[in-house]
Design a protein around this motif. Structure first.
Motif, PDB file in Angstrom:
ATOM      1  N   THR A  67       0.822  -1.204   0.000  1.00  0.00           N
ATOM      2  CA  THR A  67       0.000   0.000   0.000  1.00  0.00           C
ATOM      3  C   THR A  67       0.861   1.260   0.000  1.00  0.00           C
ATOM      4  N   LEU A  68       2.180   1.108  -0.016  1.00  0.00           N
ATOM      5  CA  LEU A  68       3.068   2.261  -0.037  1.00  0.00           C
ATOM      6  C   LEU A  68       2.935   3.017  -1.348  1.00  0.00           C
ATOM      7  N   SER A  69       3.137   4.335  -1.281  1.00  0.00           N
ATOM      8  CA  SER A  69       3.121   5.150  -2.490  1.00  0.00           C
ATOM      9  C   SER A  69       4.421   4.943  -3.263  1.00  0.00           C
ATOM     10  N   ALA A  70       4.504   5.560  -4.427  1.00  0.00           N
ATOM     11  CA  ALA A  70       5.721   5.466  -5.233  1.00  0.00           C
ATOM     12  C   ALA A  70       6.917   6.068  -4.516  1.00  0.00           C
ATOM     13  N   GLN A  71       6.662   6.987  -3.572  1.00  0.00           N
ATOM     14  CA  GLN A  71       7.734   7.620  -2.792  1.00  0.00           C
ATOM     15  C   GLN A  71       7.985   6.897  -1.468  1.00  0.00           C
ATOM     16  N   GLY A  72       7.305   5.768  -1.256  1.00  0.00           N
ATOM     17  CA  GLY A  72       7.506   4.999  -0.033  1.00  0.00           C
ATOM     18  C   GLY A  72       6.716   5.501   1.155  1.00  0.00           C
ATOM     19  N   GLU A  73       5.717   6.343   0.893  1.00  0.00           N
ATOM     20  CA  GLU A  73       4.911   6.892   1.989  1.00  0.00           C
ATOM     21  C   GLU A  73       3.789   5.924   2.371  1.00  0.00           C
ATOM     22  N   PRO A  74       3.557   5.713   3.656  1.00  0.00           N
ATOM     23  CA  PRO A  74       2.543   4.752   4.107  1.00  0.00           C
ATOM     24  C   PRO A  74       1.122   5.252   3.878  1.00  0.00           C
ATOM     25  N   ASP A  75       0.212   4.305   3.714  1.00  0.00           N
ATOM     26  CA  ASP A  75      -1.214   4.620   3.582  1.00  0.00           C
ATOM     27  C   ASP A  75      -1.968   3.769   4.602  1.00  0.00           C
ATOM     28  N   LEU A  76      -2.066   4.287   5.821  1.00  0.00           N
ATOM     29  CA  LEU A  76      -2.693   3.540   6.909  1.00  0.00           C
ATOM     30  C   LEU A  76      -4.167   3.276   6.648  1.00  0.00           C
ATOM     31  N   ASP A  77      -4.841   4.200   5.989  1.00  0.00           N
ATOM     32  CA  ASP A  77      -6.260   4.013   5.699  1.00  0.00           C
ATOM     33  C   ASP A  77      -6.476   2.812   4.777  1.00  0.00           C
ATOM     34  N   ALA A  78      -5.613   2.671   3.774  1.00  0.00           N
ATOM     35  CA  ALA A  78      -5.728   1.538   2.850  1.00  0.00           C
ATOM     36  C   ALA A  78      -5.456   0.222   3.567  1.00  0.00           C
ATOM     37  N   VAL A  79      -4.451   0.215   4.432  1.00  0.00           N
ATOM     38  CA  VAL A  79      -4.135  -0.996   5.195  1.00  0.00           C
ATOM     39  C   VAL A  79      -5.327  -1.403   6.052  1.00  0.00           C
ATOM     40  N   TYR A  80      -5.890  -0.453   6.776  1.00  0.00           N
ATOM     41  CA  TYR A  80      -7.036  -0.752   7.648  1.00  0.00           C
ATOM     42  C   TYR A  80      -8.218  -1.248   6.828  1.00  0.00           C
ATOM     43  N   SER A  81      -8.472  -0.617   5.689  1.00  0.00           N
ATOM     44  CA  SER A  81      -9.599  -1.009   4.853  1.00  0.00           C
ATOM     45  C   SER A  81      -9.464  -2.443   4.355  1.00  0.00           C
ATOM     46  N   LEU A  82      -8.274  -2.807   3.892  1.00  0.00           N
ATOM     47  CA  LEU A  82      -8.062  -4.156   3.357  1.00  0.00           C
ATOM     48  C   LEU A  82      -8.115  -5.221   4.453  1.00  0.00           C
ATOM     49  N   LEU A  83      -7.598  -4.887   5.632  1.00  0.00           N
ATOM     50  CA  LEU A  83      -7.580  -5.865   6.724  1.00  0.00           C
ATOM     51  C   LEU A  83      -8.948  -6.043   7.374  1.00  0.00           C
ATOM     52  N   SER A  84      -9.790  -5.044   7.278  1.00  0.00           N
ATOM     53  CA  SER A  84     -11.084  -5.089   7.973  1.00  0.00           C
ATOM     54  C   SER A  84     -12.253  -5.426   7.060  1.00  0.00           C
ATOM     55  N   ASN A  85     -12.016  -5.491   5.758  1.00  0.00           N
ATOM     56  CA  ASN A  85     -13.096  -5.750   4.807  1.00  0.00           C
ATOM     57  C   ASN A  85     -12.705  -6.906   3.898  1.00  0.00           C
ATOM     58  N   ASP A  86     -13.320  -8.073   4.100  1.00  0.00           N
ATOM     59  CA  ASP A  86     -12.962  -9.259   3.321  1.00  0.00           C
ATOM     60  C   ASP A  86     -13.231  -9.080   1.831  1.00  0.00           C
ATOM     61  N   GLU A  87     -14.263  -8.317   1.498  1.00  0.00           N
ATOM     62  CA  GLU A  87     -14.573  -8.096   0.082  1.00  0.00           C
ATOM     63  C   GLU A  87     -13.436  -7.338  -0.606  1.00  0.00           C
ATOM     64  N   TYR A  88     -12.954  -6.293   0.041  1.00  0.00           N
ATOM     65  CA  TYR A  88     -11.852  -5.520  -0.529  1.00  0.00           C
ATOM     66  C   TYR A  88     -10.567  -6.333  -0.557  1.00  0.00           C
ATOM     67  N   LEU A  89     -10.329  -7.105   0.494  1.00  0.00           N
ATOM     68  CA  LEU A  89      -9.129  -7.929   0.570  1.00  0.00           C
ATOM     69  C   LEU A  89      -9.097  -8.940  -0.571  1.00  0.00           C
ATOM     70  N   GLU A  90     -10.183  -9.675  -0.754  1.00  0.00           N
ATOM     71  CA  GLU A  90     -10.219 -10.690  -1.811  1.00  0.00           C
ATOM     72  C   GLU A  90     -10.141 -10.043  -3.192  1.00  0.00           C
ATOM     73  N   LYS A  91     -10.766  -8.886  -3.346  1.00  0.00           N
ATOM     74  CA  LYS A  91     -10.702  -8.168  -4.618  1.00  0.00           C
ATOM     75  C   LYS A  91      -9.261  -7.771  -4.925  1.00  0.00           C
ATOM     76  N   SER A  92      -8.543  -7.313  -3.917  1.00  0.00           N
ATOM     77  CA  SER A  92      -7.152  -6.918  -4.101  1.00  0.00           C
ATOM     78  C   SER A  92      -6.300  -8.114  -4.520  1.00  0.00           C
ATOM     79  N   ILE A  93      -6.507  -9.248  -3.855  1.00  0.00           N
ATOM     80  CA  ILE A  93      -5.736 -10.445  -4.191  1.00  0.00           C
ATOM     81  C   ILE A  93      -6.080 -10.922  -5.596  1.00  0.00           C
ATOM     82  N   ASP A  94      -7.366 -10.952  -5.930  1.00  0.00           N
ATOM     83  CA  ASP A  94      -7.796 -11.381  -7.265  1.00  0.00           C
ATOM     84  C   ASP A  94      -7.226 -10.470  -8.346  1.00  0.00           C
ATOM     85  N   ASN A  95      -7.276  -9.163  -8.118  1.00  0.00           N
ATOM     86  CA  ASN A  95      -6.736  -8.226  -9.096  1.00  0.00           C
ATOM     87  C   ASN A  95      -5.231  -8.415  -9.261  1.00  0.00           C
ATOM     88  N   SER A  96      -4.540  -8.675  -8.148  1.00  0.00           N
ATOM     89  CA  SER A  96      -3.093  -8.917  -8.211  1.00  0.00           C
ATOM     90  C   SER A  96      -2.798 -10.170  -9.020  1.00  0.00           C
TER      91      SER A  96
END
Length: 205
Positions: free
Chosen positions: A44-73
């Motif tokens: 979830t890091l930016s191109a400059q290596g900056e953290p995105d805590l909101d994205a991390v929390y969203s993916l860890l707390s929402n199974d739909e988003y998590l599975e979508k991220s894995i499938d897209n990857s």
């Protein structure tokens, strides 16, 4: 001979979408031409290596988003010719361990179905206090069974504003690795030299 190369070109967003920065076709093919396994870096890091805590929390707390991220990857990996995924963890701690394990189990399940390798890169929270190295003693043995290898790489890329210091500090990593290898089989742990570096303006003020 280089065994694996992790290519940093994609960013996982909080809603499961994946964005890319450049065309990585040439570097993937070049790796294969030299017998090196190209790994897709999931972060979830930016191109400059900056953290995105909101994205991390969203993916860890929402199974739909998590599975979508894995499938897209996985879809990108199959389209581009990647042979495995390297998932980067920057905020692992005892309180969040269960959620991270859940994400690892889901990723392992989907990657195995697609005959893809699975690696983890963990940026441990190590710090010096009163001239002693301190770090949280996380039960990494609960994660290692789901992945081929774990790389521990202590870095503050994108968030360090001084003073100048190594990207990977051996002084900070060695006591930590001594702890890790007591609970994780040593053949599961990868250590290497990072190609991340800083361009410091000197003299530093």
């Amino acid at each position: 001979c280089l065994t694996y190369i992790t290519i940093y070109n994609y960013r996982s967003m909080g809603d499961g979408e994946i964005i890319s920065y450049y065309d990585d076709t040439e570097v993937i093919q070049l790796a294969k031409d030299y017998g090196t396994i190209p790994l897709f870096m999931a972060t979830t890091l930016s191109a400059q290596g900056e953290p995105d805590l909101d994205a991390v929390y969203s993916l860890l707390s929402n199974d739909e988003y998590l599975e979508k991220s894995i499938d897209n990857s996985i879809n990108i990996m199959k389209q581009k010719g990647y042979l495995g995924l390297n998932l980067v963890f920057n905020y692992l701690n005892p309180n969040s361990l269960d959620r991270y394990i859940h994400a690892v189990v889901k990723a392992e399940e989907l990657l195995t179905q697609n005959n893809l390798l699975f690696f983890l890169t963990i940026n441990p929270d190590t710090r010096f206090e009163d001239s002693e190295l301190n770090f949280e003693k996380i039960k990494y043995n609960l994660i290692q069974e789901y992945v081929k290898h774990i790389t521990f790489m202590q870095f503050v890329w994108g968030t360090n504003y001084g003073p100048p210091l190594p990207v990977n500090s051996i002084a900070q990593l060695k006591p930590f690795i001594d702890y890790v290898t007591k609970i994780v089989p040593s053949d599961k742990v990868l250590l290497g030299t990072s190609l991340i570096s800083y361009d410091w303006s000197l003299p530093y003020v």
